[in-house]
Scaffold this motif. Structure first.
Motif, PDB file in Angstrom:
ATOM      1  N   ILE A 169       1.287 -77.822 -37.405  1.00 36.65           N
ATOM      2  CA  ILE A 169       0.436 -78.109 -38.299  1.00 36.65           C
ATOM      3  C   ILE A 169       0.319 -77.644 -39.520  1.00 36.65           C
ATOM      4  O   ILE A 169       0.329 -77.871 -40.769  1.00 36.65           O
ATOM      5  N   GLY A 170       0.094 -76.392 -39.315  1.00 31.54           N
ATOM      6  CA  GLY A 170       0.096 -75.184 -40.525  1.00 31.54           C
ATOM      7  C   GLY A 170       1.094 -75.073 -41.399  1.00 31.54           C
ATOM      8  O   GLY A 170       1.100 -74.962 -42.413  1.00 31.54           O
ATOM      9  N   ASP A 171       2.367 -75.382 -40.728  1.00 25.50           N
ATOM     10  CA  ASP A 171       3.578 -75.090 -41.486  1.00 25.50           C
ATOM     11  C   ASP A 171       3.799 -76.357 -42.373  1.00 25.50           C
ATOM     12  O   ASP A 171       4.182 -76.279 -43.538  1.00 25.50           O
ATOM     13  N   PHE A 172       3.190 -77.650 -41.826  1.00 23.90           N
ATOM     14  CA  PHE A 172       3.310 -78.751 -42.717  1.00 23.90           C
ATOM     15  C   PHE A 172       2.444 -78.739 -43.871  1.00 23.90           C
ATOM     16  O   PHE A 172       2.784 -79.152 -44.825  1.00 23.90           O
ATOM     17  N   ILE A 173       0.915 -78.334 -43.449  1.00 22.75           N
ATOM     18  CA  ILE A 173       0.118 -78.167 -44.619  1.00 22.75           C
ATOM     19  C   ILE A 173       0.667 -77.148 -45.703  1.00 22.75           C
ATOM     20  O   ILE A 173       0.349 -77.441 -46.806  1.00 22.75           O
ATOM     21  N   GLU A 174       1.372 -76.096 -45.220  1.00 16.35           N
ATOM     22  CA  GLU A 174       1.852 -75.191 -46.097  1.00 16.35           C
ATOM     23  C   GLU A 174       2.744 -75.764 -47.104  1.00 16.35           C
ATOM     24  O   GLU A 174       2.879 -75.397 -48.379  1.00 16.35           O
ATOM     25  N   LEU A 175       3.403 -76.804 -46.625  1.00 15.39           N
ATOM     26  CA  LEU A 175       4.252 -77.572 -47.751  1.00 15.39           C
ATOM     27  C   LEU A 175       3.655 -78.281 -48.865  1.00 15.39           C
ATOM     28  O   LEU A 175       4.155 -78.395 -50.182  1.00 15.39           O
ATOM     29  N   THR A 176       2.195 -78.460 -48.904  1.00 16.30           N
ATOM     30  CA  THR A 176       1.558 -78.947 -49.897  1.00 16.30           C
ATOM     31  C   THR A 176       0.998 -77.906 -50.740  1.00 16.30           C
ATOM     32  O   THR A 176       0.255 -78.195 -51.867  1.00 16.30           O
ATOM     33  N   ARG A 177       1.174 -76.795 -50.606  1.00 15.65           N
ATOM     34  CA  ARG A 177       0.678 -75.507 -51.579  1.00 15.65           C
ATOM     35  C   ARG A 177       1.026 -75.528 -53.097  1.00 15.65           C
ATOM     36  O   ARG A 177       0.237 -75.709 -54.034  1.00 15.65           O
ATOM     37  N   ASN A 178       2.436 -75.980 -53.375  1.00 17.57           N
ATOM     38  CA  ASN A 178       3.036 -75.766 -54.504  1.00 17.57           C
ATOM     39  C   ASN A 178       3.437 -77.195 -55.209  1.00 17.57           C
ATOM     40  O   ASN A 178       4.232 -77.056 -55.930  1.00 17.57           O
ATOM     41  N   GLU A 179       3.602 -78.263 -54.290  1.00 15.98           N
ATOM     42  CA  GLU A 179       4.150 -79.578 -54.443  1.00 15.98           C
ATOM     43  C   GLU A 179       3.011 -80.300 -54.349  1.00 15.98           C
ATOM     44  O   GLU A 179       2.219 -80.663 -53.345  1.00 15.98           O
ATOM     45  N   GLU A 180       3.148 -81.565 -55.367  1.00 19.88           N
ATOM     46  CA  GLU A 180       2.233 -82.757 -55.092  1.00 19.88           C
ATOM     47  C   GLU A 180       2.682 -83.768 -54.287  1.00 19.88           C
ATOM     48  O   GLU A 180       3.292 -84.913 -54.424  1.00 19.88           O
ATOM     49  N   ILE A 181       2.812 -83.421 -53.019  1.00 20.38           N
ATOM     50  CA  ILE A 181       3.304 -84.353 -52.185  1.00 20.38           C
ATOM     51  C   ILE A 181       2.145 -84.666 -51.048  1.00 20.38           C
ATOM     52  O   ILE A 181       0.910 -83.667 -51.134  1.00 20.38           O
ATOM     53  N   GLU A 182       2.174 -85.701 -50.243  1.00 19.77           N
ATOM     54  CA  GLU A 182       1.101 -85.863 -49.292  1.00 19.77           C
ATOM     55  C   GLU A 182       1.771 -85.857 -47.934  1.00 19.77           C
ATOM     56  O   GLU A 182       2.660 -86.365 -47.323  1.00 19.77           O
ATOM     57  N   VAL A 183       1.174 -84.730 -47.187  1.00 19.26           N
ATOM     58  CA  VAL A 183       1.652 -84.833 -45.681  1.00 19.26           C
ATOM     59  C   VAL A 183       0.700 -85.410 -44.830  1.00 19.26           C
ATOM     60  O   VAL A 183      -0.546 -85.315 -44.796  1.00 19.26           O
ATOM     61  N   ARG A 184       1.078 -86.347 -44.031  1.00 19.37           N
ATOM     62  CA  ARG A 184       0.263 -87.383 -43.251  1.00 19.37           C
ATOM     63  C   ARG A 184       0.245 -87.112 -41.770  1.00 19.37           C
ATOM     64  O   ARG A 184       1.585 -87.500 -41.396  1.00 19.37           O
ATOM     65  N   PHE A 185      -0.748 -86.749 -41.035  1.00 16.69           N
ATOM     66  CA  PHE A 185      -0.456 -86.648 -39.597  1.00 16.69           C
ATOM     67  C   PHE A 185      -0.896 -88.124 -39.341  1.00 16.69           C
ATOM     68  O   PHE A 185      -2.215 -88.544 -39.323  1.00 16.69           O
ATOM     69  N   ILE A 186      -0.204 -88.529 -38.386  1.00 17.89           N
ATOM     70  CA  ILE A 186      -0.438 -89.761 -37.705  1.00 17.89           C
ATOM     71  C   ILE A 186      -0.712 -89.668 -35.995  1.00 17.89           C
ATOM     72  O   ILE A 186      -0.030 -89.055 -35.578  1.00 17.89           O
ATOM     73  N   GLU A 187      -1.649 -90.433 -35.777  1.00 16.96           N
ATOM     74  CA  GLU A 187      -1.923 -90.073 -34.239  1.00 16.96           C
ATOM     75  C   GLU A 187      -1.003 -91.103 -33.676  1.00 16.96           C
ATOM     76  O   GLU A 187      -0.808 -92.179 -33.885  1.00 16.96           O
ATOM     77  N   LEU A 188      -0.422 -90.563 -32.553  1.00 19.73           N
ATOM     78  CA  LEU A 188       0.595 -91.206 -31.747  1.00 19.73           C
ATOM     79  C   LEU A 188      -0.163 -92.599 -30.925  1.00 19.73           C
ATOM     80  O   LEU A 188      -1.419 -92.316 -30.589  1.00 19.73           O
ATOM     81  N   MET A 189       0.488 -93.648 -31.221  1.00 21.81           N
ATOM     82  CA  MET A 189      -0.053 -94.794 -30.763  1.00 21.81           C
ATOM     83  C   MET A 189       0.389 -95.359 -29.608  1.00 21.81           C
ATOM     84  O   MET A 189       1.605 -95.314 -29.473  1.00 21.81           O
ATOM     85  N   PRO A 190      -0.451 -96.163 -28.556  1.00 20.90           N
ATOM     86  CA  PRO A 190       0.168 -96.686 -27.311  1.00 20.90           C
ATOM     87  C   PRO A 190       1.210 -97.947 -27.965  1.00 20.90           C
ATOM     88  O   PRO A 190       0.549 -98.937 -27.090  1.00 20.90           O
TER      89      PRO A 190
END
Ligand code: SAM
Ligand code: SF4
Length: 320
Positions: A169-190
């Motif tokens: 999770i932390g590595d993905f959040i880190e991607l948002t430090r310098n770039e205007e991207i959105e990292v979206r965490f999605i809950e696994l759905m049944p």
């Protein structure tokens, strides 16, 4: 279109194929997927006419998905034609990114506005394992080409799975430090493939907020976007949390889904579908069918109920 619960429906998600060049563990089985005959899949002209009618009825946002939409023959022509329809404000595509390096520029030239790229791990081995053979490097290169081509704002979709990728999770959040991207965490759905094992791997998205307490909420009032948005202080990009299970966002639902085999799903978490070709044979116009599908939208899903029956369609046959 307004449904029975006063929700404005302006968003259509269309799956253009149920085929895929990956086999993500929670979405599509490695073997035993019966190949649909071509005539069982909506023709490109049919898809186009559904979009035209949708736009006449107030749809202004269209997302193409799959399966993997970039493996559908003729996808570029479809995008050009849809992009030209008057009244459409947003045309986007959800992709696994495998073919983005090759196609990003053409997609932009054809009129696509932006892409969401699904990427569940930043580790080669884990990525390969989740996708059953996918090559992370290719996807990362594709993401770079998409950014350069201007397919923005770019969003990355990450399905969280306990014990598989939650340590990233932390590595993905880190991607948002310098770039205007959105990292979206999605809950696994049944859903489909995942309904048997989602309990074991499901991780409520609250884990993201608990582990990263510095996340600051932004734009939480916007009910029509399922992602609740956050930002790390001083980071350029944002973090979205999509919590279909732990937090029901049905009161802001603004969408209908069309499957590649021509069914309209008024709700992702219901097995109820309207068969477009059957209803057309019975004499209904596309306009009447779309209006009917909106009137059939339930008030909310019942995933959390004990009596909930898992969705039988696999996600690659719905589109996410
Ligand atoms: N192939 C494209 C891709 O992977 O982005 C588009 C289709 S895929 C079905 C759309 C989205 O659904 C992906 O972000 C994928 O991770 C998500 N998805 C598939 N099965 C899921 C499940 N059981 N729970 C949560 N998300 C799921
Ligand atoms: Fe294919 Fe997307 Fe499903 Fe993965 S999530 S198997 S890439 S359709």
């Amino acid at each position: 279109m307004i449904d029975k619960f006063a929700r404005k429906i302006n968003y259509m998600r269309i799956s253009v194929t149920d085929r895929c060049n990956l086999r993500c563990e929670y979405c599509m089985p490695v073997v035993g997927v019966p190949k649909k005959a071509h005539n069982e899949i909506l023709r490109l002209e049919e898809i186009e006419s559904i979009v035209v009618e949708g736009i006449n009825l107030g749809i202004d946002k269209v997302r193409l998905t799959g399966g993997e939409p970039l493996v559908r023959k003729g996808i570029m022509g479809l995008i050009s034609n849809i992009a030209k329809i008057k009244g459409l404000k947003d045309l986007s595509l959800t992709t696994n990114g495998v073919l983005l390096k090759k196609y990003a520029k053409e997609l932009k030239d054809r009129g696509l506005k932006r892409v969401n790229v699904s990427i569940d791990s930043l580790n080669d081995k884990t990525y390969e394992k989740i996708t059953k053979g996918g090559n992370l490097k290719k996807v990362l290169e594709g993401i770079e080409v998409a950014k350069k081509a201007g397919l923005t704002p770019l969003k990355l979709n990450v399905v969280l799975m306990k014990g598989i990728n939650d340590h990233e999770i932390g590595d993905f959040i880190e991607l948002t430090r310098n770039e205007e991207i959105e990292v979206r965490f999605i809950e696994l759905m049944p859903i489909g493939q995942a309904s048997g094992w989602s309990n074991e791997y499901h991780l409520p998205n609250t884990a993201v907020k608990e582990r990263f307490k510095e996340l600051v909420p932004i734009d939480l009032e916007n009910k029509s976007i399922p992602a609740k948005k956050y930002r790390m202080p001083s980071f350029k990009g944002t973090v979205g949390l999509i919590n279909p299970l732990s937090e029901c966002f049905c009161d802001g639902c603004n969408r209908i889904r069309i499957t590649a085999d021509g069914k309209i799903k008024p709700c992702l978490h219901s097995n109820y579908e309207l068969d477009i070709r059957e209803l057309r044979k019975e004499g209904l116009s596309m306009r009447e069918i779309l209006i009917m599908s909106v009137s059939e939208k339930p008030e909310k899903h019942s995933i959390a109920d004990k009596e909930f029956k898992p969705i039988t369609r696999n996600m690659h046959r719905i589109g996410g």
